[in-house]
Design an enzyme around this catalytic site. Structure first.
Site: not given
Length: 394
Positions: A90, A115, A117, A142, A224
Protein backbone atom coordinates in the site's frame (compact mmCIF):
# COMPACT_ATOMS: atom_id res chain seq x y z
CA UNK A 1 -37.13 -34.03 -5.04
CA UNK A 2 -38.90 -30.91 -3.97
CA UNK A 3 -37.93 -31.60 -0.36
CA UNK A 4 -34.25 -31.44 -1.28
CA UNK A 5 -34.51 -27.92 -2.74
CA UNK A 6 -34.66 -25.98 0.55
CA UNK A 7 -32.04 -28.29 2.06
CA UNK A 8 -29.55 -27.62 -0.76
CA UNK A 9 -30.22 -23.87 -0.49
CA UNK A 10 -29.46 -23.96 3.23
CA UNK A 11 -26.22 -25.82 2.58
CA UNK A 12 -25.12 -23.24 -0.01
CA UNK A 13 -25.92 -20.38 2.37
CA UNK A 14 -23.98 -22.12 5.12
CA UNK A 15 -20.88 -22.47 2.94
CA UNK A 16 -21.19 -18.87 1.79
CA UNK A 17 -21.41 -17.65 5.39
CA UNK A 18 -18.46 -19.76 6.57
CA UNK A 19 -16.37 -18.68 3.56
CA UNK A 20 -17.02 -14.97 4.06
CA UNK A 21 -13.70 -13.32 4.98
CA UNK A 22 -13.32 -11.49 8.26
CA UNK A 23 -12.01 -7.94 8.42
CA UNK A 24 -8.52 -9.16 9.29
CA UNK A 25 -8.41 -11.41 6.25
CA UNK A 26 -9.65 -8.89 3.70
CA UNK A 27 -7.05 -7.49 1.34
CA UNK A 28 -8.19 -3.93 0.83
CA UNK A 29 -7.13 -1.70 -2.03
CA UNK A 30 -7.56 1.94 -3.00
CA UNK A 31 -9.59 0.89 -6.04
CA UNK A 32 -11.09 -2.39 -7.16
CA UNK A 33 -13.17 -5.03 -5.42
CA UNK A 34 -12.43 -3.82 -1.90
CA UNK A 35 -11.76 -0.21 -2.77
CA UNK A 36 -12.42 2.91 -0.73
CA UNK A 37 -16.15 2.84 -1.30
CA UNK A 38 -16.33 -0.71 0.19
CA UNK A 39 -14.02 -0.18 3.17
CA UNK A 40 -16.86 0.50 5.61
CA UNK A 41 -18.48 -2.85 4.73
CA UNK A 42 -15.49 -4.76 6.07
CA UNK A 43 -14.10 -2.17 8.49
CA UNK A 44 -17.03 -0.45 10.23
CA UNK A 45 -15.00 2.44 11.65
CA UNK A 46 -14.15 3.56 8.11
CA UNK A 47 -17.75 4.80 8.00
CA UNK A 48 -17.43 6.79 11.23
CA UNK A 49 -18.07 10.49 11.72
CA UNK A 50 -14.46 11.49 12.53
CA UNK A 51 -12.58 10.17 9.53
CA UNK A 52 -9.42 11.41 7.84
CA UNK A 53 -8.15 12.98 5.67
CA UNK A 54 -10.12 16.22 5.42
CA UNK A 55 -10.14 19.37 3.36
CA UNK A 56 -8.99 22.32 5.45
CA UNK A 57 -11.02 25.40 4.59
CA UNK A 58 -8.88 28.16 6.03
CA UNK A 59 -11.78 30.61 6.43
CA UNK A 60 -13.51 28.12 8.76
CA UNK A 61 -10.54 27.30 10.98
CA UNK A 62 -10.35 28.57 14.55
CA UNK A 63 -7.24 30.07 16.12
CA UNK A 64 -6.17 28.47 19.39
CA UNK A 65 -3.40 30.44 21.17
CA UNK A 66 -2.74 27.48 23.49
CA UNK A 67 -1.32 25.35 20.67
CA UNK A 68 2.44 25.17 21.09
CA UNK A 69 5.15 24.49 18.55
CA UNK A 70 5.72 20.81 17.88
CA UNK A 71 9.10 19.59 19.17
CA UNK A 72 10.63 16.40 17.66
CA UNK A 73 12.72 14.41 20.12
CA UNK A 74 15.71 12.42 18.92
CA UNK A 75 14.82 12.75 15.23
CA UNK A 76 18.39 13.69 14.35
CA UNK A 77 19.98 11.18 16.76
CA UNK A 78 19.67 8.18 14.49
CA UNK A 79 22.76 6.36 15.76
CA UNK A 80 24.45 3.55 13.84
CA UNK A 81 21.53 1.13 13.61
CA UNK A 82 20.09 0.90 10.06
CA UNK A 83 16.45 1.65 9.32
CA UNK A 84 14.05 -0.99 8.03
CA UNK A 85 12.43 -0.15 4.68
CA UNK A 86 9.27 -2.07 3.77
CA UNK A 87 6.88 -2.26 0.81
CA UNK A 88 3.60 -3.42 2.36
CA UNK A 89 1.67 -3.31 -0.91
CA UNK A 90 0.00 0.00 0.00
CA UNK A 91 2.97 2.30 0.63
CA UNK A 92 6.63 2.42 1.63
CA UNK A 93 7.17 2.24 5.41
CA UNK A 94 10.21 3.04 7.54
CA UNK A 95 10.16 1.72 11.10
CA UNK A 96 11.51 4.28 13.56
CA UNK A 97 13.48 3.57 16.76
CA UNK A 98 11.66 4.02 20.05
CA UNK A 99 13.94 6.82 21.29
CA UNK A 100 12.34 9.17 18.76
CA UNK A 101 9.35 11.03 20.09
CA UNK A 102 7.25 14.15 20.05
CA UNK A 103 6.49 16.97 22.49
CA UNK A 104 4.12 19.88 22.15
CA UNK A 105 0.97 17.81 22.68
CA UNK A 106 -0.89 17.04 25.93
CA UNK A 107 1.13 13.81 26.33
CA UNK A 108 4.47 12.41 25.33
CA UNK A 109 4.25 10.45 22.09
CA UNK A 110 6.77 7.87 20.87
CA UNK A 111 7.58 7.45 17.16
CA UNK A 112 6.57 4.21 15.42
CA UNK A 113 6.95 4.63 11.66
CA UNK A 114 6.72 6.98 8.70
CA UNK A 115 5.23 6.41 5.25
CA UNK A 116 4.29 8.26 2.06
CA UNK A 117 1.24 8.82 -0.14
CA UNK A 118 1.42 9.91 -3.79
CA UNK A 119 -0.43 10.04 -7.11
CA UNK A 120 0.38 9.00 -10.67
CA UNK A 121 0.25 12.01 -12.97
CA UNK A 122 3.37 13.88 -11.96
CA UNK A 123 3.46 17.45 -10.65
CA UNK A 124 0.18 19.35 -10.19
CA UNK A 125 -1.97 16.21 -10.53
CA UNK A 126 -2.54 15.55 -6.85
CA UNK A 127 -1.40 12.75 -4.60
CA UNK A 128 -1.72 14.17 -1.10
CA UNK A 129 -4.44 12.98 1.27
CA UNK A 130 -5.20 16.27 2.99
CA UNK A 131 -6.13 19.28 0.91
CA UNK A 132 -6.08 23.01 1.67
CA UNK A 133 -9.02 24.98 0.33
CA UNK A 134 -9.69 22.13 -2.08
CA UNK A 135 -6.14 22.12 -3.47
CA UNK A 136 -4.06 18.93 -3.37
CA UNK A 137 -0.30 18.73 -3.02
CA UNK A 138 1.81 16.28 -5.07
CA UNK A 139 2.44 13.89 -2.17
CA UNK A 140 2.20 13.63 1.61
CA UNK A 141 4.42 12.30 4.38
CA UNK A 142 3.02 10.87 7.62
CA UNK A 143 5.04 10.32 10.80
CA UNK A 144 3.09 8.10 13.22
CA UNK A 145 3.43 8.17 17.04
CA UNK A 146 1.58 6.50 19.91
CA UNK A 147 0.72 7.89 23.36
CA UNK A 148 3.46 6.31 25.47
CA UNK A 149 2.33 8.07 28.67
CA UNK A 150 -1.02 6.27 28.75
CA UNK A 151 -0.49 3.08 26.73
CA UNK A 152 2.25 0.42 26.62
CA UNK A 153 2.51 0.00 22.86
CA UNK A 154 1.09 0.88 19.44
CA UNK A 155 -1.42 -1.98 19.41
CA UNK A 156 -3.00 -0.88 22.66
CA UNK A 157 -3.00 2.80 21.76
CA UNK A 158 -4.37 2.65 18.23
CA UNK A 159 -7.90 1.79 19.34
CA UNK A 160 -8.11 4.62 21.90
CA UNK A 161 -9.39 8.07 21.06
CA UNK A 162 -6.25 9.78 22.41
CA UNK A 163 -3.90 6.98 21.41
CA UNK A 164 -2.10 8.27 18.30
CA UNK A 165 -0.52 11.46 16.98
CA UNK A 166 0.39 11.81 13.31
CA UNK A 167 2.39 14.58 11.67
CA UNK A 168 1.20 15.41 8.14
CA UNK A 169 3.64 17.09 5.74
CA UNK A 170 2.41 18.23 2.32
CA UNK A 171 4.94 17.77 -0.49
CA UNK A 172 5.21 19.88 -3.65
CA UNK A 173 7.64 19.75 -6.56
CA UNK A 174 10.21 22.26 -7.73
CA UNK A 175 13.57 22.41 -9.46
CA UNK A 176 15.85 21.64 -6.51
CA UNK A 177 16.53 18.15 -5.17
CA UNK A 178 15.70 17.51 -1.53
CA UNK A 179 18.65 15.55 -0.07
CA UNK A 180 16.58 14.42 2.93
CA UNK A 181 14.14 12.47 0.75
CA UNK A 182 16.99 10.90 -1.21
CA UNK A 183 17.67 8.88 1.97
CA UNK A 184 14.44 7.01 1.14
CA UNK A 185 13.93 7.31 -2.61
CA UNK A 186 17.41 6.12 -3.57
CA UNK A 187 16.66 2.71 -1.98
CA UNK A 188 13.17 2.06 -3.36
CA UNK A 189 14.58 -0.26 -6.01
CA UNK A 190 15.45 -2.72 -3.23
CA UNK A 191 11.77 -3.18 -2.32
CA UNK A 192 10.03 -2.94 -5.65
CA UNK A 193 7.43 -5.63 -4.89
CA UNK A 194 4.93 -6.05 -2.07
CA UNK A 195 6.19 -7.70 1.13
CA UNK A 196 9.83 -6.97 0.32
CA UNK A 197 12.06 -5.43 3.01
CA UNK A 198 15.54 -3.96 3.11
CA UNK A 199 17.84 -2.22 5.56
CA UNK A 200 19.03 1.27 4.68
CA UNK A 201 21.49 3.64 6.40
CA UNK A 202 19.94 5.64 9.24
CA UNK A 203 19.49 9.35 8.61
CA UNK A 204 18.21 12.55 10.19
CA UNK A 205 14.42 12.19 10.08
CA UNK A 206 13.98 15.87 10.91
CA UNK A 207 15.42 16.70 7.47
CA UNK A 208 12.08 15.51 6.06
CA UNK A 209 10.08 18.06 8.04
CA UNK A 210 9.41 21.70 7.22
CA UNK A 211 11.52 24.31 9.01
CA UNK A 212 8.52 26.04 10.58
CA UNK A 213 7.05 23.63 13.14
CA UNK A 214 5.12 26.34 14.95
CA UNK A 215 2.32 26.93 12.42
CA UNK A 216 -0.01 24.03 11.77
CA UNK A 217 -3.62 22.80 11.61
CA UNK A 218 -4.88 20.53 14.38
CA UNK A 219 -7.97 18.31 14.47
CA UNK A 220 -9.18 14.94 15.74
CA UNK A 221 -9.43 12.26 13.08
CA UNK A 222 -8.57 8.72 12.11
CA UNK A 223 -6.12 6.46 10.37
CA UNK A 224 -6.45 7.02 6.62
CA UNK A 225 -6.29 3.27 5.89
CA UNK A 226 -8.30 0.34 7.25
CA UNK A 227 -9.21 -0.30 10.01
CA UNK A 228 -9.63 3.53 10.11
CA UNK A 229 -9.55 3.77 13.92
CA UNK A 230 -10.69 7.22 15.04
CA UNK A 231 -7.80 7.65 17.43
CA UNK A 232 -5.51 10.23 15.78
CA UNK A 233 -4.59 13.74 16.86
CA UNK A 234 -3.62 15.24 13.52
CA UNK A 235 -0.99 17.96 13.07
CA UNK A 236 -0.89 19.18 9.47
CA UNK A 237 1.91 21.69 8.93
CA UNK A 238 1.12 24.88 7.03
CA UNK A 239 4.58 25.01 5.40
CA UNK A 240 5.07 22.61 2.52
CA UNK A 241 8.21 20.61 1.76
CA UNK A 242 9.65 20.65 -1.75
CA UNK A 243 11.19 17.82 -3.74
CA UNK A 244 12.33 17.73 -7.37
CA UNK A 245 10.32 16.42 -10.30
CA UNK A 246 12.78 13.54 -10.68
CA UNK A 247 12.24 12.57 -7.04
CA UNK A 248 8.47 12.59 -7.50
CA UNK A 249 8.86 10.42 -10.60
CA UNK A 250 10.80 7.84 -8.57
CA UNK A 251 8.07 7.79 -5.96
CA UNK A 252 5.34 7.23 -8.55
CA UNK A 253 6.97 4.67 -10.86
CA UNK A 254 9.39 2.37 -9.00
CA UNK A 255 7.19 0.39 -6.59
CA UNK A 256 4.61 -2.31 -7.32
CA UNK A 257 1.57 -3.23 -5.27
CA UNK A 258 1.84 -6.80 -6.56
CA UNK A 259 4.17 -9.48 -5.23
CA UNK A 260 7.25 -10.65 -7.09
CA UNK A 261 5.70 -14.05 -7.91
CA UNK A 262 2.50 -12.60 -9.34
CA UNK A 263 2.38 -12.66 -13.14
CA UNK A 264 0.57 -9.33 -13.46
CA UNK A 265 2.60 -6.43 -12.13
CA UNK A 266 0.64 -3.48 -10.81
CA UNK A 267 2.35 -0.17 -10.14
CA UNK A 268 1.82 1.22 -6.66
CA UNK A 269 0.16 4.52 -7.51
CA UNK A 270 -2.64 6.79 -6.30
CA UNK A 271 -2.36 5.41 -2.78
CA UNK A 272 -4.28 8.25 -1.15
CA UNK A 273 -7.75 8.31 0.41
CA UNK A 274 -10.25 10.94 -0.69
CA UNK A 275 -11.17 13.64 1.82
CA UNK A 276 -13.89 12.84 4.35
CA UNK A 277 -16.65 15.07 5.79
CA UNK A 278 -15.78 17.11 8.88
CA UNK A 279 -19.19 16.42 10.44
CA UNK A 280 -19.14 19.46 12.76
CA UNK A 281 -15.53 18.95 13.77
CA UNK A 282 -13.42 22.08 14.16
CA UNK A 283 -9.96 22.48 12.62
CA UNK A 284 -7.82 24.61 14.93
CA UNK A 285 -4.77 26.64 13.95
CA UNK A 286 -1.71 27.54 15.96
CA UNK A 287 -1.40 30.85 14.11
CA UNK A 288 -3.70 33.84 13.75
CA UNK A 289 -5.75 34.48 10.63
CA UNK A 290 -3.53 37.42 9.59
CA UNK A 291 -0.32 35.40 9.67
CA UNK A 292 -1.89 32.20 8.39
CA UNK A 293 -3.91 33.43 5.43
CA UNK A 294 -3.44 31.19 2.43
CA UNK A 295 -2.67 33.18 -0.69
CA UNK A 296 -3.22 32.07 -4.24
CA UNK A 297 -0.52 32.50 -6.88
CA UNK A 298 -2.48 35.42 -8.34
CA UNK A 299 -2.63 37.14 -4.97
CA UNK A 300 1.08 36.62 -4.44
CA UNK A 301 1.81 38.07 -7.90
CA UNK A 302 -0.43 41.07 -7.20
CA UNK A 303 1.34 41.69 -3.89
CA UNK A 304 4.77 41.49 -5.52
CA UNK A 305 3.75 43.86 -8.33
CA UNK A 306 2.20 46.23 -5.82
CA UNK A 307 5.34 46.27 -3.69
CA UNK A 308 7.50 46.92 -6.75
CA UNK A 309 5.26 49.77 -7.91
CA UNK A 310 5.29 51.21 -4.41
CA UNK A 311 9.09 51.12 -4.34
CA UNK A 312 9.29 52.83 -7.74
CA UNK A 313 6.81 55.49 -6.63
CA UNK A 314 8.74 56.08 -3.41
CA UNK A 315 11.98 56.42 -5.38
CA UNK A 316 10.36 59.01 -7.67
CA UNK A 317 9.09 61.02 -4.69
CA UNK A 318 12.49 60.94 -2.99
CA UNK A 319 14.17 62.05 -6.23
CA UNK A 320 11.71 64.93 -6.59
CA UNK A 321 12.33 66.05 -3.02
CA UNK A 322 16.10 65.93 -3.49
CA UNK A 323 15.91 67.93 -6.72
CA UNK A 324 13.63 70.49 -5.07
CA UNK A 325 16.04 70.92 -2.16
CA UNK A 326 18.95 71.35 -4.58
CA UNK A 327 16.98 73.92 -6.56
CA UNK A 328 16.25 76.07 -3.51
CA UNK A 329 19.85 75.76 -2.33
CA UNK A 330 21.08 76.95 -5.75
CA UNK A 331 18.55 79.81 -5.76
CA UNK A 332 19.68 80.92 -2.31
CA UNK A 333 23.34 80.79 -3.40
CA UNK A 334 22.66 82.95 -6.48
CA UNK A 335 20.85 85.52 -4.33
CA UNK A 336 23.83 85.81 -2.00
CA UNK A 337 26.22 86.25 -4.94
CA UNK A 338 24.10 89.04 -6.47
CA UNK A 339 23.84 90.90 -3.17
CA UNK A 340 27.58 90.66 -2.57
CA UNK A 341 28.29 92.26 -5.98
CA UNK A 342 26.49 95.59 -5.12
CA UNK A 343 28.27 98.77 -3.78
CA UNK A 344 29.55 98.72 -0.30
CA UNK A 345 27.65 101.94 0.26
CA UNK A 346 24.45 100.15 -0.64
CA UNK A 347 25.29 97.30 1.55
CA UNK A 348 26.53 99.42 4.46
CA UNK A 349 24.26 102.43 4.01
CA UNK A 350 24.24 103.26 7.68
CA UNK A 351 28.00 103.92 7.62
CA UNK A 352 27.92 106.30 4.66
CA UNK A 353 28.95 109.86 5.80
CA UNK A 354 26.36 112.53 5.38
CA UNK A 355 27.25 115.47 3.00
CA UNK A 356 28.79 118.51 4.72
CA UNK A 357 26.57 121.64 4.58
CA UNK A 358 28.06 124.73 2.90
CA UNK A 359 28.57 127.81 5.18
CA UNK A 360 27.41 131.22 4.01
CA UNK A 361 30.27 133.77 3.65
CA UNK A 362 29.98 137.02 5.61
CA UNK A 363 28.79 139.99 3.61
CA UNK A 364 31.93 142.07 4.26
CA UNK A 365 34.20 139.34 3.07
CA UNK A 366 32.05 138.97 0.06
CA UNK A 367 32.25 142.74 -0.71
CA UNK A 368 36.01 142.70 -0.27
CA UNK A 369 36.29 139.85 -2.69
CA UNK A 370 34.14 141.80 -5.18
CA UNK A 371 36.26 144.94 -4.77
CA UNK A 372 39.40 143.00 -5.29
CA UNK A 373 37.92 141.45 -8.40
CA UNK A 374 36.88 144.88 -9.73
CA UNK A 375 40.24 146.42 -8.99
CA UNK A 376 41.98 143.58 -10.73
CA UNK A 377 39.79 144.06 -13.75
CA UNK A 378 40.39 147.84 -13.90
CA UNK A 379 44.10 147.47 -13.63
CA UNK A 380 44.13 145.02 -16.43
CA UNK A 381 42.16 147.34 -18.60
CA UNK A 382 44.57 150.25 -17.90
CA UNK A 383 47.48 148.18 -18.97
CA UNK A 384 45.83 147.39 -22.20
CA UNK A 385 45.16 151.07 -23.20
CA UNK A 386 47.99 152.53 -25.51
CA UNK A 387 49.95 155.54 -24.34
CA UNK A 388 49.49 158.80 -26.42
CA UNK A 389 52.37 159.57 -28.86
CA UNK A 390 54.13 163.07 -28.43
CA UNK A 391 53.07 165.74 -30.93
CA UNK A 392 55.75 167.54 -32.95
CA UNK A 393 56.25 171.32 -32.51
CA UNK A 394 55.32 173.84 -35.30
Amino acid sequence: MDSFGPFILLILMFFQWTAAPTAGEVTWTYSGLVGQSEWSEYFPECGGTSQSPVDVTTTKTRYNPDLKAVTPLGYSQHGNRPFSLHNNGHTVVIELPEWMGLRGLPWLFTAVQLHLHWGSGGPSHGGSEHTINGQSADAELHVVHYNSELYPNMSAAMTQRDGLAVLGILIVTGEETNPGFDNILNYLSRIRHADQKAFIPAFDVQSLLPKDLGRYYRYNGSLTTPPCYQSVIWTLFRERVQISKAQLLKMETILYSSKSDEPDRMLLQDNYRTTQPLNHRVVFTSFSAESGKELSSGEVTAIVVGVMCGCVGLAVIIRFIVKTIRFFKLLHLETVVVNSSTSSWDVLHNNRPAPMPRLKEPEKEKEKKQDVALNSTSAAEKKEEPSPSPQSEP
